[in-house]
Design an enzyme around this catalytic site. Structure first.
Site, PDB file in Angstrom:
ATOM      1  N   HIS A 138       1.025  -1.365  -0.062  1.00 29.73           N
ATOM      2  CA  HIS A 138      -0.034  -0.155   0.099  1.00 29.73           C
ATOM      3  C   HIS A 138       0.845   1.414   0.008  1.00 29.73           C
ATOM      4  O   HIS A 138       2.093   1.358   0.589  1.00 29.73           O
ATOM      5  CB  HIS A 138      -0.823  -0.056   1.102  1.00 29.73           C
ATOM      6  CG  HIS A 138      -0.611   0.346   2.480  1.00 29.73           C
ATOM      7  ND1 HIS A 138      -0.846  -0.621   3.689  1.00 29.73           N
ATOM      8  CD2 HIS A 138       0.099   1.219   2.814  1.00 29.73           C
ATOM      9  CE1 HIS A 138      -0.312  -0.080   4.586  1.00 29.73           C
ATOM     10  NE2 HIS A 138       0.336   0.806   4.292  1.00 29.73           N
ATOM     11  N   GLU A 143      -5.047   0.597  -0.091  1.00 30.60           N
ATOM     12  CA  GLU A 143      -4.850  -0.843   0.231  1.00 30.60           C
ATOM     13  C   GLU A 143      -4.962  -1.614  -1.061  1.00 30.60           C
ATOM     14  O   GLU A 143      -5.546  -1.129  -2.042  1.00 30.60           O
ATOM     15  CB  GLU A 143      -5.936  -1.206   1.359  1.00 30.60           C
ATOM     16  CG  GLU A 143      -5.817  -0.552   2.527  1.00 30.60           C
ATOM     17  CD  GLU A 143      -4.724  -1.344   3.362  1.00 30.60           C
ATOM     18  OE1 GLU A 143      -3.717  -1.492   2.901  1.00 30.60           O
ATOM     19  OE2 GLU A 143      -4.951  -1.366   4.678  1.00 30.60           O
TER      20      GLU A 143
HETATM   21  C1  GLP Z   1       1.088   3.225   7.109  1.00 29.20           C
HETATM   22  C2  GLP Z   1       1.010   4.670   6.177  1.00 29.20           C
HETATM   23  C3  GLP Z   1       1.974   4.678   5.137  1.00 29.20           C
HETATM   24  C4  GLP Z   1       3.149   3.924   5.370  1.00 29.20           C
HETATM   25  C5  GLP Z   1       3.029   2.576   5.640  1.00 29.20           C
HETATM   26  C6  GLP Z   1       4.383   1.880   6.277  1.00 29.20           C
HETATM   27  O1  GLP Z   1       0.135   2.674   7.101  1.00 29.20           O
HETATM   28  N1  GLP Z   1      -0.243   4.925   5.919  1.00 29.20           N
HETATM   29  O2  GLP Z   1       1.871   5.983   4.510  1.00 29.20           O
HETATM   30  O3  GLP Z   1       4.149   4.099   4.321  1.00 29.20           O
HETATM   31  O4  GLP Z   1       2.007   2.526   6.756  1.00 29.20           O
HETATM   32  O5  GLP Z   1       4.740   2.287   7.669  1.00 29.20           O
HETATM   33  P1  GLP Z   1       6.160   2.189   7.942  1.00 29.20           P
HETATM   34  O6  GLP Z   1       7.167   3.131   7.203  1.00 29.20           O
HETATM   35  O7  GLP Z   1       5.825   2.344   9.538  1.00 29.20           O
HETATM   36  O8  GLP Z   1       6.513   0.661   7.716  1.00 29.20           O
END
Ligand code: GLP
Length: 243
Positions: A138, A143
């Site tokens: 995503h 999603e």
């Molecule tokens: C979240 C955000 C995204 C982000 C992703 C990954 O759900 N909505 O914008 O890129 O998860 O998060 P992380 O960088 O903590 O792995």
């Protein structure tokens, strides 16, 4: 798609921050598209450091964030508005009135989405969009689905996203079940995109995004069609891609 391979999270963060920081220097009135999550934390640390050294000036910058949990207040410590304030906005000389995050407290879904779309259309297009990637591919909170959304919409979060993001909440049941997010159309309209990824946990998603078929089942795969997309990823995240 350009791929910048880095040794680790720290190097990834610095390289991506250079790309965002250069945009701020070249065009002081830039519109930055910003992301949350653990991936961009080091990028923001570098931007704050360069602001403190007098290298960067955010006084004329506008920001548009990707997404926000539906139901969380700006003061909630897991809201994306709170994240942005504490990791960047409170630490640099940005005009907070020009920082935009979808309104998580707006219970009327269509109103919340049209308000944010109006903001995006008023201030956009984004000059450079920073993106993380979810373990299911995503981007923002787009999603996996059977179609790509164009504009801001309200999305039910997938089980895998709720599980992944539960690490930030006291209990898994505290993770909101829905979020407001920019659609893929808005993300793709950014002039430049910088996607960051770190760790083996992102390797499969990154491979699908970069090399897999372009499909809404892996929303990040649409970035293969973007005319100016740079992936900055560490060796662990690139482990499943050919050298
Ligand atoms: C979240 C955000 C995204 C982000 C992703 C990954 O759900 N909505 O914008 O890129 O998860 O998060 P992380 O960088 O903590 O792995």
């Amino acid at each position: 798609m350009r791929i910048i391979r880095t040794a680790n999270f720290g190097e990834m963060s610095e390289r991506a921050a250079v790309l965002i920081g250069a945009q701020v220097v070249i065009k002081p009135t830039s519109v930055l598209g910003l992301a949350t999550g653990s991936s961009p934390v080091g990028v923001y640390e570098n931007l704050v450091k360069w602001y403190q050294k007098g290298i960067l000036d955010f006084s004329q910058i506008t920001t548009l964030n990707l997404d926000e949990y539906k139901g969380l207040a700006p003061e909630h410590d897991q809201s994306y508005r709170y994240f942005m304030n504490t990791h960047l906005f409170n630490l640099v000389n940005i005009n907070k009135d020009r920082t935009f995050v979808p309104d998580g407290l707006q219970a009327n879904t269509s109103h919340a989405c049209s308000l944010y779309n109006a903001t995006v259309h008023k201030y956009g297009p984004v000059d450079v969009q920073l993106l993380g990637i979810g373990v299911n591919g995503h981007i923002g909170f787009n999603e996996p689905s059977d179609h790509f959304e164009k504009d801001t919409f309200c999305v039910p979060l997938s089980e895998s996203t709720i599980l992944a993001n539960s690490r930030f909440f006291d209990r898994e049941e505290d993770v909101p079940k829905e979020a407001y997010t920019m659609g893929i159309g808005t993300i793709m309209s950014a002039k430049r995109v910088v996607l960051i990824a770190s760790g083996t946990v992102k390797a499969a998603a990154l491979k699908a995004a970069v090399k897999g078929p372009i499909t809404p089942q892996c929303p990040a795969s649409i970035l293969q069609l973007h005319p100016d997309c740079t992936v900055v990823a560490d060796e662990d995240a690139l482990a499943l891609l050919d050298q």
